[in-house]
Write an enzyme that holds these catalytic residues in place. Sequence first.
Site, PDB file in Angstrom:
ATOM      1  CB  SER A 416      -1.541   0.004   1.132  1.00  0.00           C
ATOM      2  OG  SER A 416       0.069   0.390   2.591  1.00  0.00           O
ATOM      3  CB  ILE A 418       5.424   5.264   0.264  1.00  0.00           C
ATOM      4  CG1 ILE A 418       5.155   6.905   0.787  1.00  0.00           C
ATOM      5  CG2 ILE A 418       6.513   5.858  -0.750  1.00  0.00           C
ATOM      6  CD1 ILE A 418       5.171   7.365   1.504  1.00  0.00           C
ATOM      7  CG  ASP A 457       6.898  -9.608  10.922  1.00  0.00           C
ATOM      8  OD1 ASP A 457       7.728  -9.433  10.856  1.00  0.00           O
ATOM      9  OD2 ASP A 457       6.776 -10.724  11.973  1.00  0.00           O
ATOM     10  CG  ASN A 484       7.136   1.958   1.971  1.00  0.00           C
ATOM     11  OD1 ASN A 484       7.836   3.783   2.149  1.00  0.00           O
ATOM     12  ND2 ASN A 484       7.106   1.161   1.711  1.00  0.00           N
ATOM     13  CE1 TYR A 551       6.711   6.646  11.202  1.00  0.00           C
ATOM     14  CE2 TYR A 551       7.338   8.839  11.334  1.00  0.00           C
ATOM     15  CZ  TYR A 551       6.977   8.187  10.599  1.00  0.00           C
ATOM     16  OH  TYR A 551       7.108   7.937   9.545  1.00  0.00           O
ATOM     17  CE  LYS A 555      10.218   5.926   9.089  1.00  0.00           C
ATOM     18  NZ  LYS A 555      10.026   5.302   7.717  1.00  0.00           N
TER      19      LYS A 555
END
Length: 654
Positions: A416, A418, A457, A484, A551, A555
């Site tokens: 799904s 990007i 996974d 991604n 998050y 990142k």
Amino acid sequence: MRSLWSDEEEKQCSGDLGLRVYSSRLLGRDKSLVLHGGGNTSVKLRERNLFGEEQDILYVKGSGWDLETIEPQGFSPVHLAHVLRLASLPTLTDPEMVNQLATHMRRAAAPAPSIETLLHGCLPYQYVDHTHADAVVAISNTRDGQARIREVYGDLCVVIPYVIPGFDLARVCARAFGEHKTANTIGMVLMNHGIFSFGTSARESYERMIQLVCLAEDYLGRHQATAVASILPAATDPLAQAELRRGIADAAGVPMILKTCTNGRTLGFARHPEIARISQQGPATPDHVIRTKRVPLLGTDVSRYVESYKHYFSEHAAKASEPKSMLDPAPRVVLAPAFGMAAAGRTAKDADIVEDIYAHTIDVILQAEALGGFQALPAQDIFDIEYWDLEQAKLKKSGKPPMFAGEIALVTGAASGIGKAAVASFLARGAAVVGVDLNPAVESLHTRPDYVGLRCDITDERALLDVLREAVLRYGGIDMLMLNAGIFSSGRKIADLGSDAWREVMNVNLDANLMLMRACHPYLKLAPGRGRVVVIGSKNVPAPGPGAAAYSASKAALTQLARVAALEWGADGIRVNTLHPDAVFDTGLWTEDVLAQRAKHYGMSVSQYKTKNILRTEITSRDVAELAAEMCGPLFAKTTGAQVPIDGGNERVI
Ligand SMILES: [Zn+2]
């Protein structure tokens, strides 16, 4: 082999050309009759021209069309009277024959007619069918092939010794056919090449083809000529396959796809005690050489193959009437006891075609062996087809290859958003793509030979290694890696952030990517066009927000990991770059409800909220995907370790 003719389907065909299309497709459906563009068919029709005059038109298969999927417009309508006049000339060069046919057609936009057009014209029957039936070429490619073919067919078929297709073959056939046909004749065998049938209706010609091929199959059955299978386990090592692919790509001078085709049949063949003799003679029918080259590579020593190809070229080019320039000397078929067979091609589809053709070649060779010994045409005859102007033209027609032709991209989180858009962006640039996702939808994202979707996974290292192995055996390596997949959780301040929630985010967004990079490094290092990694970071790296500690931290750590990778892997030619997208709302994360809520929170309309950046523009998954793909391309060939925002401009980032 049995007839596939259906009275029901026949009723749905319109006119003689409709029936011609129908029975051509029936032939094309059976891979033991024709493979990938091989074979051709025709029908002769009387039509009125603009002036009301009647003319005989030969509708013959156009080049570039496949019998299995041919349409009425795939037949080239050539003036039959002109074809017959051409056939009566004492000599005619191939380029002039092509020119004459192209300038004597009823439809300017029709494809170039088959190189066997003159032969179709000379056979005095309304319908003519031509295939390269496995059973017929198996019997004819033997030491005493001609005698065996005569034994099988008696006076049902006129038998023609091998002549290169084109003008000369048409003339030889026209003469021999006139001399040798009897009242019983329903076909014609071209030694080491294939078989023709003909009739006054589409059905008669088709049924005769089936009848003639059945006779050949019965003959093989009586002589117990069947294939062997091996049950010994295969030892396919993905890294060894990637090394082999690199060798083949280096020899070809361009990236190549290499598909490993391990099964009982290919293993049995590759382990055949006489493999060196039976595999090194030539193809089952000459036009296979364009796809498979004359002989496979035995074992994995590509440089030895290249040497012997160069030798083959110089020996036979010297005898040619005009100068020839050598094609790439890389093998297309590899036979080795460890993995059976591997098939190489410029695209995944090409490699699949090579696999199909050689799988049939294995049967033909083994059947011919059971009849006392496979014997292919001499190398010079095969060379003449491989370096024939008309065959070369077929290959050149495709034009400039796409940016990532022969390369492989692996995209995580591909089901799904990007990731899904990135799969499309890489496919559009000619790459073969491996999509990986936890969501099973990844498996059915595309149905095409250059895409494989694998459910996985990525936090499970074992599962991840299985996926890489499958990807490498399918396509030969991993040249581009797009990291991604990620999860986002927000709305929890640090004071309330549990360790489990923290660890879950770190596991997916950081640890899994470390494992992927580590496991892909040997493949990226072997990439013929140099390895590339694109990391999907986040605006939160340069400009974090409250409530998204896990998050943002994951990142940021991932970005730092990518920077270190850029430093460490530069020596291997691998480029590692990071994109920092922001506010990409067409992903699974953002439902209309969530969007409306967030917009309300800021006192904005949804469209204002979507474009709350300096450029007042909306950022889509496709925008990010296109940039990610371009970063793997030549524009960014000299950029590594970069972080590029794709956020419409953000004051805190700038
Ligand atoms: Zn043919």
